[in-house]
Design an enzyme around this catalytic site. Structure first.
Site, PDB file in Angstrom:
ATOM      1  N   TYR A 146       0.864  -1.189   0.000  1.00 48.50           N
ATOM      2  CA  TYR A 146       0.000   0.000   0.000  1.00 48.50           C
ATOM      3  C   TYR A 146       0.895   1.232   0.000  1.00 48.50           C
ATOM      4  CZ  TYR A 146      -3.270   3.579   1.769  1.00 48.50           C
ATOM      5  OH  TYR A 146      -4.029   4.714   1.931  1.00 48.50           O
ATOM      6  N   ASP A 241       9.331   2.830  -1.198  1.00 42.39           N
ATOM      7  CA  ASP A 241       8.363   3.503  -0.329  1.00 42.39           C
ATOM      8  C   ASP A 241       8.713   3.122   1.119  1.00 42.39           C
ATOM      9  OD1 ASP A 241       4.718   3.513   0.021  1.00 42.39           O
ATOM     10  OD2 ASP A 241       6.334   4.308   1.268  1.00 42.39           O
ATOM     11  N   LYS A 269       5.517   9.636   8.293  1.00 44.44           N
ATOM     12  CA  LYS A 269       5.385   9.126   9.665  1.00 44.44           C
ATOM     13  C   LYS A 269       6.476   9.655  10.623  1.00 44.44           C
ATOM     14  CE  LYS A 269       2.998   5.057   7.845  1.00 44.44           C
ATOM     15  NZ  LYS A 269       1.608   5.026   8.373  1.00 44.44           N
TER      16      LYS A 269
HETATM   17  C1  LIG Z   1       4.173   2.196   3.151  1.00 40.91           C
HETATM   18  C2  LIG Z   1       3.153   3.293   3.159  1.00 40.91           C
HETATM   19  N1  LIG Z   1       3.157   4.205   2.157  1.00 40.91           N
HETATM   20  C3  LIG Z   1       2.245   5.207   2.124  1.00 40.91           C
HETATM   21  C4  LIG Z   1       1.282   5.321   3.099  1.00 40.91           C
HETATM   22  C5  LIG Z   1       0.291   6.476   3.013  1.00 40.91           C
HETATM   23  O1  LIG Z   1       0.641   7.453   3.943  1.00 40.91           O
HETATM   24  P1  LIG Z   1      -0.457   8.516   4.388  1.00 40.91           P
HETATM   25  O2  LIG Z   1      -1.015   9.180   3.146  1.00 40.91           O
HETATM   26  O3  LIG Z   1      -1.529   7.739   5.129  1.00 40.91           O
HETATM   27  O4  LIG Z   1       0.298   9.487   5.297  1.00 40.91           O
HETATM   28  C6  LIG Z   1       1.235   4.395   4.166  1.00 40.91           C
HETATM   29  C7  LIG Z   1       0.145   4.526   5.227  1.00 40.91           C
HETATM   30  N2  LIG Z   1       0.091   3.487   6.182  1.00 40.91           N
HETATM   31  C8  LIG Z   1      -1.203   3.222   6.770  1.00 40.91           C
HETATM   32  C9  LIG Z   1      -1.047   2.069   7.753  1.00 40.91           C
HETATM   33  N3  LIG Z   1      -1.031   0.825   7.123  1.00 40.91           N
HETATM   34  C10 LIG Z   1      -1.766   4.443   7.442  1.00 40.91           C
HETATM   35  C11 LIG Z   1      -2.975   4.175   8.298  1.00 40.91           C
HETATM   36  C12 LIG Z   1      -4.224   4.723   7.667  1.00 40.91           C
HETATM   37  O5  LIG Z   1      -4.410   4.519   6.441  1.00 40.91           O
HETATM   38  O6  LIG Z   1      -5.011   5.321   8.424  1.00 40.91           O
HETATM   39  C13 LIG Z   1       2.192   3.373   4.191  1.00 40.91           C
HETATM   40  O7  LIG Z   1       2.205   2.446   5.184  1.00 40.91           O
END
Ligand SMILES: Cc1ncc(COP(=O)(O)O)c(CN[C@@H](CN)CCC(=O)O)c1O
Length: 429
Positions: A146, A241, A269
């Protein structure tokens, strides 16, 4: 204190009237664990309290950012001090360069970096850069990885032999899906076949070098090296990523741990210390093509704002303390191995993948090496485990396909307590 959730249930009912699903990000709704979410009132160190007064040992840490724990005094102090002077200017500030320098020191594959406001923005921008720099349109991602919710990444493996993608959400045009190819994680032969067929049109390969969004799935080192070799051979960019793995698998992320040199890296993060942040960066020959130094456009009102920059900087300074990652790794292994042993004693199938300060425990006897094997997990069993642990004061990610995150704030006593509660819950499964 017995577990109570009346106030959270009332808050959830009220939120659902005006916020889709009652939450501002879907996974928070606890849909896959068969109960309503608890509403959090405050956090401190390794702990969070909900509005009914239940205290939890927190292994979500806001999905990774809180690697030094909630409300760390040094992070809170700098946020207060900076906020008193102003929160955002929409103009350059020196702290943006200071944080950029700290990140580049830790990620030698990156010669330049651009700050954004989320992981989604980081990956979306990196894809546009790869397409602009190569003049090619196709991208390759891996099933189960993801990368945020940009259209071209909300694509799942199609049924087609070449696994051309299909949208994984309404609202993503089918024509967008035709330029995203979905491959299988840890399947180097499959990726080689994709490149043999489409290589000339592939702008980039994007992957989580350690997957965290199908649960934690470790790469075969030869797979990572092979991805690097194939992208070089065909002139495609390799995008790591590391939004989740950055500063968590190690201080230098998965790329330092495995010794791979990607063309672009996405972060998020941890580098915001709990405030909204993302970043993408990489080789100068690519990043210098980003506006205004180059023609590839990307922008953001709050990008690089002083609050997030200073919170991120304070967090990185704390992580630079000697012994931090040895301690994080030791705690992660003690908890993950302890859970494995307890599940085995309870006669339950379990597979654990652990690295750095993150791990997943899958309720399956199968070795979990990719999305298909992750999906052999007993999600109902996980949901029951989750509910039992929540009621005993342990806050895990509300999905089998997420990670357990350790922080510098978790103590040995917290891990003992967590294992003690797991022992009693596992017996009920
Ligand atoms: C590897 C990786 N790449 C991109 C993203 C997206 O980041 P954000 O747009 O949510 O800040 C994420 C977001 N992670 C999720 C948890 N699995 C965020 C939690 C959520 O979607 O509320 C990620 O894990």
């Amino acid at each position: 204190m017995t577990f109570r959730d009346e106030k959270s249930c009332q808050a959830f009912a009220k939120a659902q009237i005006i916020i889709p699903g009652g939450v501002n990000s879907p996974v928070r709704a606890f849909k896959s664990v068969g109960r309503e979410p608890v509403f959090i009132e405050r956090g401190e160190g390794a702990y969070i309290w909900d509005i009914d007064g239940n205290r939890y040992i927190d292994y979500v840490g806001s999905w990774g950012p809180l690697i030094v724990g909630h409300a760390h005094p040094e992070v809170v102090e700098v946020i207060k001090r900076v906020a008193e002077r102003g929160t955002s200017y929409g103009a350059p500030t020196e702290v943006e360069t200071v944080l950029a320098e700290e990140v580049l020191k830790a990620y030698p594959s990156m010669e330049m970096i651009r700050m954004v406001n989320s992981g989604t923005e980081a990956t979306m921008s990196a894809l546009r850069l790869a397409r602009g720099a190569t003049g090619r349109s196709k991208i390759v991602k891996f099933e189960g990885c993801y990368h945020g919710h940009a259209d071209q990444l909300l694509i799942k493996a199609g049924s087609g032999a070449l696994t051309f993608g299909v949208p994984s959400s309404p609202g993503v045009p089918t024509q967008t899906a035709t330029t995203t190819i979905s491959a299988r994680f840890n399947d180097l032969q499959g990726l080689a076949e994709i490149f043999q067929s489409e290589g000339e049109d592939i702008a980039c390969v994007i992957l989580e070098p350690v997957a965290g969004n199908m649960g934690v799935v470790l790469p075969d080192v030869e797979f990572l090296k092979g991805v690097r070799r194939l992208t070089e051979e065909y002139g495609a960019l390799l995008i790591f990523d590391e939004v989740m793995t950055g500063f968590r698998v190690s201080y230098g992320g998965a790329q330092a741990h495995f010794g791979i040199d990607p063309d672009l890296t996405c972060l998020g993060k941890v580098i915001g210390g709990g405030l909204p942040v993302g970043a993408y960066g990489g080789k100068r020959k690519y990043m210098s093509q980003i506006s205004p130094s180059g023609p590839i456009y990307q922008a953001g009102t709050l990008s690089g704002n002083p609050l997030a920059m200073n919170a991120g900087l304070a967090t990185l300074k704390l992580l630079q303390r000697p012994g931090t990652y040895q301690e994080l790794q030791a705690k992660t292994l003690r908890l993950s191995e302890g859970l494995k042993q307890l599940a085995q004693e309870a006669g339950l199938p379990i597979w654990v993948n652990a690295i750095g300060a993150m791990f997943s425990a899958f309720f399956t006897a199968e070795p979990v090496k990719d999305y298909a094997s992750a999906c052999t997990s007993d999600v109902e069993g996980f949901a029951k485990f989750f509910r039992g642990m929540l009621e005993r004061g342990i806050y895990l990610a509300p999905s089998q396909f997420e990670a357990v995150f350790l922080s510098t704030a978790h103590t040995e006593a917290d891990i003992d307590q967590t294992l003690e509660q797991a022992r009693s819950v596992l017996k009920t499964l």
